[in-house]
Motif scaffolding. Structure first.
Motif, PDB file in Angstrom:
ATOM      1  N   GLN A  92       6.381  -8.865 -30.931  1.00  0.00           N
ATOM      2  CA  GLN A  92       7.816  -8.977 -30.689  1.00  0.00           C
ATOM      3  C   GLN A  92       8.557  -7.685 -31.015  1.00  0.00           C
ATOM      4  OE1 GLN A  92       9.128 -11.640 -29.163  1.00  0.00           O
ATOM      5  NE2 GLN A  92       7.042 -12.467 -29.095  1.00  0.00           N
ATOM      6  N   THR A  93       8.159  -7.040 -32.118  1.00  0.00           N
ATOM      7  CA  THR A  93       8.905  -5.865 -32.575  1.00  0.00           C
ATOM      8  C   THR A  93       8.443  -4.558 -31.918  1.00  0.00           C
ATOM      9  OG1 THR A  93       7.361  -5.550 -34.417  1.00  0.00           O
ATOM     10  CG2 THR A  93       9.297  -6.944 -34.808  1.00  0.00           C
ATOM     11  N   LYS A  94       7.167  -4.490 -31.504  1.00  0.00           N
ATOM     12  CA  LYS A  94       6.596  -3.285 -30.879  1.00  0.00           C
ATOM     13  C   LYS A  94       6.744  -2.061 -31.781  1.00  0.00           C
ATOM     14  CE  LYS A  94       6.275  -5.589 -26.898  1.00  0.00           C
ATOM     15  NZ  LYS A  94       5.026  -5.998 -26.260  1.00  0.00           N
ATOM     16  N   ASN A  95       6.709  -2.277 -33.099  1.00  0.00           N
ATOM     17  CA  ASN A  95       6.988  -1.156 -34.008  1.00  0.00           C
ATOM     18  C   ASN A  95       5.771  -0.727 -34.816  1.00  0.00           C
ATOM     19  OD1 ASN A  95       6.848  -3.377 -35.658  1.00  0.00           O
ATOM     20  ND2 ASN A  95       8.693  -2.903 -36.836  1.00  0.00           N
ATOM     21  N   ALA A  96       4.623  -0.613 -34.170  1.00  0.00           N
ATOM     22  CA  ALA A  96       3.469  -0.017 -34.841  1.00  0.00           C
ATOM     23  C   ALA A  96       3.819   1.418 -35.234  1.00  0.00           C
ATOM     24  CB  ALA A  96       2.264  -0.025 -33.911  1.00  0.00           C
ATOM     25  N   ASP A  97       3.220   1.883 -36.299  1.00  0.00           N
ATOM     26  CA  ASP A  97       3.496   3.228 -36.794  1.00  0.00           C
ATOM     27  C   ASP A  97       3.073   4.256 -35.740  1.00  0.00           C
ATOM     28  OD1 ASP A  97       3.773   5.589 -38.134  1.00  0.00           O
ATOM     29  OD2 ASP A  97       2.537   5.038 -39.855  1.00  0.00           O
ATOM     30  N   SER A  98       4.049   4.891 -35.120  1.00  0.00           N
ATOM     31  CA  SER A  98       3.757   5.839 -34.040  1.00  0.00           C
ATOM     32  C   SER A  98       3.230   7.174 -34.563  1.00  0.00           C
ATOM     33  CB  SER A  98       5.013   6.084 -33.197  1.00  0.00           C
ATOM     34  OG  SER A  98       6.049   6.627 -33.991  1.00  0.00           O
ATOM     35  N   ASN A  99       3.327   7.383 -35.877  1.00  0.00           N
ATOM     36  CA  ASN A  99       2.831   8.630 -36.465  1.00  0.00           C
ATOM     37  C   ASN A  99       1.428   8.493 -37.039  1.00  0.00           C
ATOM     38  OD1 ASN A  99       5.213  10.162 -35.983  1.00  0.00           O
ATOM     39  ND2 ASN A  99       6.191   9.132 -37.703  1.00  0.00           N
ATOM     40  N   ALA A 100       0.851   7.312 -36.902  1.00  0.00           N
ATOM     41  CA  ALA A 100      -0.494   7.076 -37.433  1.00  0.00           C
ATOM     42  C   ALA A 100      -1.555   7.372 -36.379  1.00  0.00           C
ATOM     43  CB  ALA A 100      -0.621   5.633 -37.919  1.00  0.00           C
ATOM     44  N   LEU A 101      -2.790   7.478 -36.834  1.00  0.00           N
ATOM     45  CA  LEU A 101      -3.948   7.656 -35.949  1.00  0.00           C
ATOM     46  C   LEU A 101      -4.689   6.330 -35.874  1.00  0.00           C
ATOM     47  CD1 LEU A 101      -5.848   9.615 -34.360  1.00  0.00           C
ATOM     48  CD2 LEU A 101      -7.089   9.912 -36.523  1.00  0.00           C
ATOM     49  N   TYR A 102      -5.019   5.900 -34.660  1.00  0.00           N
ATOM     50  CA  TYR A 102      -5.733   4.642 -34.443  1.00  0.00           C
ATOM     51  C   TYR A 102      -7.143   4.959 -33.933  1.00  0.00           C
ATOM     52  CZ  TYR A 102      -1.117   2.685 -35.074  1.00  0.00           C
ATOM     53  OH  TYR A 102       0.103   2.348 -35.613  1.00  0.00           O
ATOM     54  N   VAL A 103      -8.152   4.467 -34.641  1.00  0.00           N
ATOM     55  CA  VAL A 103      -9.545   4.808 -34.363  1.00  0.00           C
ATOM     56  C   VAL A 103     -10.285   3.598 -33.815  1.00  0.00           C
ATOM     57  CG1 VAL A 103     -11.726   5.580 -35.366  1.00  0.00           C
ATOM     58  CG2 VAL A 103      -9.556   6.569 -36.172  1.00  0.00           C
ATOM     59  N   LEU A 104     -10.937   3.778 -32.668  1.00  0.00           N
ATOM     60  CA  LEU A 104     -11.722   2.707 -32.037  1.00  0.00           C
ATOM     61  C   LEU A 104     -13.159   3.187 -31.849  1.00  0.00           C
ATOM     62  CD1 LEU A 104      -9.275   1.645 -29.141  1.00  0.00           C
ATOM     63  CD2 LEU A 104      -9.310   0.838 -31.505  1.00  0.00           C
TER      64      LEU A 104
END
Length: 380
Positions: free
Chosen positions: A136-148
């Motif tokens: 709902q908020t779409k507010n994931a931390d945009s300054n973080a690194l996401y590793v897959l």
């Protein structure tokens, strides 16, 4: 002197123009995957109340599927974070997240199955645990690194009940799962997503029948090598396709773990470990009693057990990951800015050339003897 001043002005002005990207300082790391990135979630989930020991037990260290810190720890250090991301199993106990969250669980497949235990999460469940509260908020931390990093358990032989999970024979499901995960993270606001490919699964000690705890059928090594190649090729294509449809603000960073591990093996086989210092890249340390008992020997081995690298090998990958991230974050001029800079430079150069040509012509005219046609001299 005036020319030098003008040229210096152009150079200074070009540095004042905006840039598209600069080397990032990430606020944290969010990790999704399997035992190669699990820093203790399976261990925390399997602690025996009678012994206080979880899986994997000693001589595995600190809940890692290795003899020490893994590549995520090394990457966090290189990114100047003061600690690795908090384990999701600790967050569930009330620990406040610091420097991101590690959702990875050993045994996770790319879907919702786990080959260690059906009570442990798969990769898609990890993604959902992060994204669902943010839909709902779409507010994931945009300054973080996401590793897959997932896929190995999709293809490797396993002790899991075949009615529960049977290894895949092609990468279609795995690649689709990764594409879904990337899109889901981008949808809730993730901007920097690191996607790791697979090392050659056919070169693992288990696939080479060098792991006595898990014998495999003949031909397993070649079939796993072929699957790895197909997986990595399809993953590269998928990332290229996603780059065309995702928001331009989303940066997909590819990490070629396959080339790193292959380089280590070739270096050791052909150059006696000159570059990396490994002396054994085929047999796992744990099958050698002297290695398992001696930390000074352990990191001369590339593999800790039949599937997992030693902490020394993890360090090589962590260093490489940092280099690739830094490379991807190098400043890149905006297209309009680049064109503007070129135009300004061209304008300045043209003006200087015009002035130089005019001065040259005037000098030539002054050298023409009286009575000779200046028109003829100019044409010459």
């Amino acid at each position: 002197m005036k020319k030098r001043f003008v040229a210096a002005g152009f150079i200074i002005f070009s540095f004042m123009l905006p840039l598209r990207a600069t080397a990032a300082q990430f606020s944290g790391i969010y990790v999704f995957g399997d035992s190669l990135s699990d820093a203790g979630n399976v261990y925390n989930s399997t602690i025996d109340p009678n012994t206080g020991v979880g899986f994997p037990p000693p001589p595995y260290v600190d809940g890692n599927f290795s003899n020490g810190p893994i590549w995520i720890d090394q990457l966090a250090k290189k990114l100047q974070l003061d600690s690795s991301p908090t384990l999701v199993t600790d967050v569930a106990k009330g620990v406040a997240p610091k420097n991101g969250i590690n959702y990875a669980f050993g045994g996770a497949t790319s879907i919702d199955k786990n080959t260690i235990s059906p009570f442990l999460p798969g990769f898609q469940q990890q993604i959902a645990a992060f994204t669902t509260p943010l839909l709902q908020t779409k507010n994931a931390d945009s300054n973080a690194l996401y590793v897959l990093w997932t896929g190995a358990n999709d293809y490797l032989p396993t002790n899991a009940d075949p009615n529960y999970f049977k290894p895949f024979t092609d990468p279609t499901t795995t690649i689709n799962s990764l594409k879904l995960a990337i899109a889901s993270l981008a949808d809730v606001g993730a901007k920097n997503i690191l996607v790791v490919n697979l090392p050659d699964l056919g070169q693992l000690p288990r696939a080479q029948n060098l792991d006595p705890t898990f014998p495999v059928a003949n031909g397993t090594s070649q079939s796993l090598t072929d699957l790895t190649k197909e997986h990595n090729s399809d993953l590269s294509d998928a990332i290229a396709d996603l780059n065309k449809v995702l928001n331009p603000d989303v940066k997909l960073i590819s990490l070629d773990a396959n080339s790193v591990f292959t380089d280590i093996m070739n270096d050791t086989k052909n150059m006696q470990g000159v570059k990396y210092g490994f002396k054994e890249v085929a047999k796992p340390c744990l099958v050698d009693p002297s290695c398992a008992a001696d930390p000074s020997i352990q990191n001369q081995y590339f593999f800790w057990d039949g599937l997992h690298p030693t902490t020394a090998a993890h360090k090589v990958l962590g260093d490489y990951a940092f280099q690739q991230i830094e490379k991807s974050m190098q400043p890149v001029p905006e297209p309009s800015t680049a064109l503007g800079t070129v135009a300004i430079g061209a304008f300045g150069a043209a003006a200087l050339l015009k002035r130089k040509r005019k001065q040259s012509l005037l000098k030539t005219v002054s050298l023409v003897p009286a009575g000779q046609s200046t028109h003829t001299k100019v044409e010459n």
